[in-house]
Design a protein around this motif. Sequence first.
Motif, PDB file in Angstrom:
ATOM      1  N   GLY A 138      47.481   8.127  -0.315  1.00  0.00           N
ATOM      2  CA  GLY A 138      46.200   8.467  -0.928  1.00  0.00           C
ATOM      3  C   GLY A 138      45.792   9.916  -0.837  1.00  0.00           C
ATOM      4  N   HIS A 139      46.063  10.579   0.269  1.00  0.00           N
ATOM      5  CA  HIS A 139      45.596  11.954   0.442  1.00  0.00           C
ATOM      6  C   HIS A 139      46.636  13.003   0.055  1.00  0.00           C
ATOM      7  N   HIS A 140      47.836  12.590  -0.258  1.00  0.00           N
ATOM      8  CA  HIS A 140      48.872  13.564  -0.630  1.00  0.00           C
ATOM      9  C   HIS A 140      48.736  13.966  -2.093  1.00  0.00           C
ATOM     10  N   LYS A 141      49.028  15.221  -2.355  1.00  0.00           N
ATOM     11  CA  LYS A 141      48.932  15.729  -3.727  1.00  0.00           C
ATOM     12  C   LYS A 141      50.255  15.628  -4.469  1.00  0.00           C
ATOM     13  N   THR A 142      51.361  15.466  -3.726  1.00  0.00           N
ATOM     14  CA  THR A 142      52.678  15.364  -4.356  1.00  0.00           C
ATOM     15  C   THR A 142      53.475  14.236  -3.720  1.00  0.00           C
ATOM     16  N   PHE A 143      54.459  13.769  -4.478  1.00  0.00           N
ATOM     17  CA  PHE A 143      55.421  12.789  -3.998  1.00  0.00           C
ATOM     18  C   PHE A 143      56.730  13.542  -3.862  1.00  0.00           C
ATOM     19  N   ASP A 144      57.246  13.656  -2.643  1.00  0.00           N
ATOM     20  CA  ASP A 144      58.454  14.437  -2.388  1.00  0.00           C
ATOM     21  C   ASP A 144      59.687  13.547  -2.478  1.00  0.00           C
ATOM     22  N   ILE A 145      60.666  14.038  -3.208  1.00  0.00           N
ATOM     23  CA  ILE A 145      61.884  13.258  -3.427  1.00  0.00           C
ATOM     24  C   ILE A 145      63.069  14.203  -3.526  1.00  0.00           C
ATOM     25  N   SER A 146      64.249  13.712  -3.205  1.00  0.00           N
ATOM     26  CA  SER A 146      65.458  14.520  -3.386  1.00  0.00           C
ATOM     27  C   SER A 146      66.459  13.712  -4.191  1.00  0.00           C
ATOM     28  N   GLU A 147      67.318  14.422  -4.902  1.00  0.00           N
ATOM     29  CA  GLU A 147      68.380  13.782  -5.671  1.00  0.00           C
ATOM     30  C   GLU A 147      69.640  14.614  -5.525  1.00  0.00           C
ATOM     31  N   THR A 148      70.771  13.934  -5.534  1.00  0.00           N
ATOM     32  CA  THR A 148      72.062  14.588  -5.355  1.00  0.00           C
ATOM     33  C   THR A 148      72.849  14.519  -6.664  1.00  0.00           C
ATOM     34  N   PHE A 149      73.334  15.673  -7.101  1.00  0.00           N
ATOM     35  CA  PHE A 149      74.161  15.783  -8.303  1.00  0.00           C
ATOM     36  C   PHE A 149      75.606  15.978  -7.860  1.00  0.00           C
ATOM     37  N   LEU A 150      76.506  15.164  -8.392  1.00  0.00           N
ATOM     38  CA  LEU A 150      77.925  15.212  -8.050  1.00  0.00           C
ATOM     39  C   LEU A 150      78.685  15.748  -9.263  1.00  0.00           C
ATOM     40  N   PHE A 151      79.279  16.939  -9.135  1.00  0.00           N
ATOM     41  CA  PHE A 151      79.909  17.616 -10.272  1.00  0.00           C
ATOM     42  C   PHE A 151      81.424  17.469 -10.253  1.00  0.00           C
ATOM     43  N   ASN A 152      81.996  17.214 -11.447  1.00  0.00           N
ATOM     44  CA  ASN A 152      83.448  17.210 -11.578  1.00  0.00           C
ATOM     45  C   ASN A 152      83.916  18.607 -11.990  1.00  0.00           C
ATOM     46  N   LYS A 153      85.211  18.754 -12.245  1.00  0.00           N
ATOM     47  CA  LYS A 153      85.750  20.092 -12.529  1.00  0.00           C
ATOM     48  C   LYS A 153      85.273  20.652 -13.873  1.00  0.00           C
ATOM     49  N   GLU A 154      84.781  19.806 -14.774  1.00  0.00           N
ATOM     50  CA  GLU A 154      84.230  20.286 -16.052  1.00  0.00           C
ATOM     51  C   GLU A 154      82.744  20.629 -15.934  1.00  0.00           C
ATOM     52  N   TYR A 155      82.216  20.584 -14.724  1.00  0.00           N
ATOM     53  CA  TYR A 155      80.796  20.838 -14.457  1.00  0.00           C
ATOM     54  C   TYR A 155      79.896  19.843 -15.176  1.00  0.00           C
ATOM     55  N   ARG A 156      80.360  18.617 -15.271  1.00  0.00           N
ATOM     56  CA  ARG A 156      79.508  17.512 -15.708  1.00  0.00           C
ATOM     57  C   ARG A 156      79.182  16.714 -14.455  1.00  0.00           C
ATOM     58  N   PHE A 157      78.060  16.054 -14.437  1.00  0.00           N
ATOM     59  CA  PHE A 157      77.587  15.444 -13.203  1.00  0.00           C
ATOM     60  C   PHE A 157      77.353  13.946 -13.304  1.00  0.00           C
ATOM     61  N   GLN A 158      77.336  13.334 -12.149  1.00  0.00           N
ATOM     62  CA  GLN A 158      76.778  12.011 -11.964  1.00  0.00           C
ATOM     63  C   GLN A 158      75.658  12.176 -10.951  1.00  0.00           C
ATOM     64  N   ILE A 159      74.704  11.302 -11.029  1.00  0.00           N
ATOM     65  CA  ILE A 159      73.589  11.339 -10.084  1.00  0.00           C
ATOM     66  C   ILE A 159      73.861  10.305  -9.018  1.00  0.00           C
ATOM     67  N   ARG A 160      73.791  10.730  -7.787  1.00  0.00           N
ATOM     68  CA  ARG A 160      74.190   9.889  -6.651  1.00  0.00           C
ATOM     69  C   ARG A 160      73.501   8.528  -6.658  1.00  0.00           C
ATOM     70  N   THR A 161      72.244   8.479  -7.023  1.00  0.00           N
ATOM     71  CA  THR A 161      71.506   7.219  -7.041  1.00  0.00           C
ATOM     72  C   THR A 161      72.163   6.185  -7.949  1.00  0.00           C
ATOM     73  N   LEU A 162      72.769   6.624  -9.044  1.00  0.00           N
ATOM     74  CA  LEU A 162      73.379   5.701 -10.008  1.00  0.00           C
ATOM     75  C   LEU A 162      74.907   5.733  -9.973  1.00  0.00           C
ATOM     76  N   ALA A 163      75.502   6.590  -9.166  1.00  0.00           N
ATOM     77  CA  ALA A 163      76.962   6.716  -9.130  1.00  0.00           C
ATOM     78  C   ALA A 163      77.584   5.435  -8.575  1.00  0.00           C
ATOM     79  N   PRO A 164      78.754   5.070  -9.107  1.00  0.00           N
ATOM     80  CA  PRO A 164      79.410   3.863  -8.588  1.00  0.00           C
ATOM     81  C   PRO A 164      79.853   4.059  -7.142  1.00  0.00           C
ATOM     82  N   VAL A 165      79.843   2.983  -6.402  1.00  0.00           N
ATOM     83  CA  VAL A 165      80.279   3.029  -5.010  1.00  0.00           C
ATOM     84  C   VAL A 165      81.788   3.244  -4.994  1.00  0.00           C
TER      85      VAL A 165
END
Length: 174
Positions: A146-173
């Motif tokens: 209730g008293h916080h002005k922001t919601f803090d979150i982090s996300e991890t980007f996993l890059f391959n050699k072509e510099y395209r990414f997957q997002i860790r939250t949705l990446a396959p196990v």
Amino acid sequence: MGKQQHTAMQRLAAVLLVSVFAAMLASCGKEPPRRDAQSRPAEIPRTPLPTEQVPVPPLPPAMHSVDDYKRALAAKILAATPDGAFSGTLPPLLTSIVVVEAKIGREGDIVNLRVARSRDQKASNLALAAMRAAAPFPKPGKLMAGHHKTFDISETFLFNKEYRFQIRTLAPVQ
């Protein structure tokens, strides 16, 4: 020194040697490219994907947990930057891993965005650009205290050699 102590010392030495070797391998990587004051951040590449389409999961109707919110955020990033992502199995060796920290306002706007971990400036710029392209994000709603002005979150980007990414939250196990 007894035979048991000698064997224990050998095991300890072997474990230390393997640990040092693993640490050396983990620290291998490219040096981040140097940027001069005039250079601009990299844009998300807009080359068409060969034959694959990155599946974008639907947004959950109600976000009851941080995990629900992170899945919604990741889906929004993929929807906004389909040419920057790849799908399928992660390669055995990633080119870069970038952790981005974001402060999200009550309306889903980005209040602050920063790279928390990276060794590759190009990948860092691509991750930040992907986050900005996807904004505004879903409203955090009840996830914010209730008293916080922001919601803090982090996300991890996993890059391959072509510099395209997957997002860790949705990446396959792996």
